[in-house]
Design a protein around this motif. Structure first.
Motif, PDB file in Angstrom:
ATOM      1  N   ASN A  15      54.432  11.707 -54.315  1.00  0.00           N
ATOM      2  CA  ASN A  15      54.012  12.285 -52.789  1.00  0.00           C
ATOM      3  C   ASN A  15      53.996  12.212 -51.578  1.00  0.00           C
ATOM      4  OD1 ASN A  15      56.282  13.346 -54.424  1.00  0.00           O
ATOM      5  ND2 ASN A  15      55.571  14.866 -54.490  1.00  0.00           N
ATOM      6  N   TYR A  16      52.051  11.129 -52.080  1.00  0.00           N
ATOM      7  CA  TYR A  16      51.395  10.899 -51.286  1.00  0.00           C
ATOM      8  C   TYR A  16      50.467   9.978 -51.396  1.00  0.00           C
ATOM      9  CZ  TYR A  16      46.699  12.464 -48.792  1.00  0.00           C
ATOM     10  OH  TYR A  16      46.114  13.195 -47.295  1.00  0.00           O
ATOM     11  N   TYR A  17      50.842   9.013 -50.670  1.00  0.00           N
ATOM     12  CA  TYR A  17      50.314   7.483 -51.308  1.00  0.00           C
ATOM     13  C   TYR A  17      48.819   7.991 -50.575  1.00  0.00           C
ATOM     14  CZ  TYR A  17      55.128   7.517 -52.877  1.00  0.00           C
ATOM     15  OH  TYR A  17      56.785   7.156 -53.193  1.00  0.00           O
ATOM     16  N   MET A  18      48.421   6.692 -51.182  1.00  0.00           N
ATOM     17  CA  MET A  18      46.924   6.035 -50.879  1.00  0.00           C
ATOM     18  C   MET A  18      46.656   4.522 -50.373  1.00  0.00           C
ATOM     19  SD  MET A  18      44.679   9.062 -52.122  1.00  0.00           S
ATOM     20  CE  MET A  18      43.007   8.497 -51.707  1.00  0.00           C
ATOM     21  N   VAL A  19      45.723   4.713 -49.278  1.00  0.00           N
ATOM     22  CA  VAL A  19      44.870   3.156 -49.368  1.00  0.00           C
ATOM     23  C   VAL A  19      44.561   2.440 -50.458  1.00  0.00           C
ATOM     24  CG1 VAL A  19      43.729   1.717 -47.826  1.00  0.00           C
ATOM     25  CG2 VAL A  19      44.773   3.556 -47.118  1.00  0.00           C
ATOM     26  N   GLY A  20      45.074   1.348 -50.481  1.00  0.00           N
ATOM     27  CA  GLY A  20      44.210   0.189 -52.428  1.00  0.00           C
ATOM     28  C   GLY A  20      44.726   1.480 -53.461  1.00  0.00           C
ATOM     29  N   ASN A  21      46.191   2.119 -53.683  1.00  0.00           N
ATOM     30  CA  ASN A  21      47.456   2.069 -54.778  1.00  0.00           C
ATOM     31  C   ASN A  21      48.448   1.515 -55.087  1.00  0.00           C
ATOM     32  OD1 ASN A  21      44.700   3.789 -55.176  1.00  0.00           O
ATOM     33  ND2 ASN A  21      46.399   5.679 -54.808  1.00  0.00           N
TER      34      ASN A  21
END
Length: 189
Positions: A15-21
């Motif tokens: 539900n939460y996308y992050m830089v680098g993932n």
């Protein structure tokens, strides 16, 4: 020939996308064997990547910056002369850091007394370069005691017996919101 039809576009369950993932996109189609798929990645409405048509139904990428990510998925039969037979669009936001959660105010005194200084320290999870704003409720009135700053503690001297409430608002320094999380603690003096 049968046109290629996209039933679903699946994205790894987060539900939460992050830089680098890593972000993993899979197209689920009817007539899969004879279908070609094209993925077009946009960040904040700027085209970043176009895979062109290929046999693979999977697209994996690693976001390098925060923003609104849009992926257009096109499918067509190998024998089709059309630009595409089917299209689906997927949008999501990529963040630079986790949101602030689990905010807790800790008090250095178990049973504070009049003419004693009490210090409240804040602990929380997530965020980046977090800011803290403290309010004190005295005589049923909230008073701003410390504007947003990097200082995660607040101290004051108790002059009168009674009920006191301390509120802390927390947010990341780069947050657009007035606060991301909060906690309230009550004291009986």
């Amino acid at each position: 020939y049968m046109p290629a039809l996209i039933d679903y576009v699946l994205i790894n369950n987060s539900n939460y996308y992050m830089v680098g993932n890593s972000v993993d996109i899979n197209a689920i189609l009817k007539n899969t064997k004879s279908a070609l798929v094209r993925f077009v990645l946009k960040v904040d409405d700027r085209m970043i990547q176009d895979t062109k048509y290929k046999g693979s139904k999977q697209f994996i990428f690693i976001p390098k910056s925060p923003g609104k990510y849009t992926i257009d998925v096109f499918a067509k039969n190998k024998n089709s002369s059309e630009k595409y037979d089917s299209k689906k669009t997927l949008s999501f936001f990529v963040h630079e850091f986790l949101p602030i959660t689990d905010t807790k105010i800790l008090c250095d005194k178990i049973s504070p007394k009049v003419n004693e200084t009490v210090t409240f320290k804040v602990k929380c999870s997530g965020g980046k370069e977090n800011l803290y704003e403290f309010y004190l409720m005295e005589n049923d009135e909230w008073k701003l005691m410390q504007k947003y700053s990097r200082k995660n503690f607040y101290s004051f001297m108790i002059f009168n017996e009674g009920k006191y409430r301390v509120l802390v608002l927390c947010k990341s320094q780069f947050s657009k919101y007035s606060y991301e999380d909060y906690d309230i603690i009550e004291l009986d003096v």
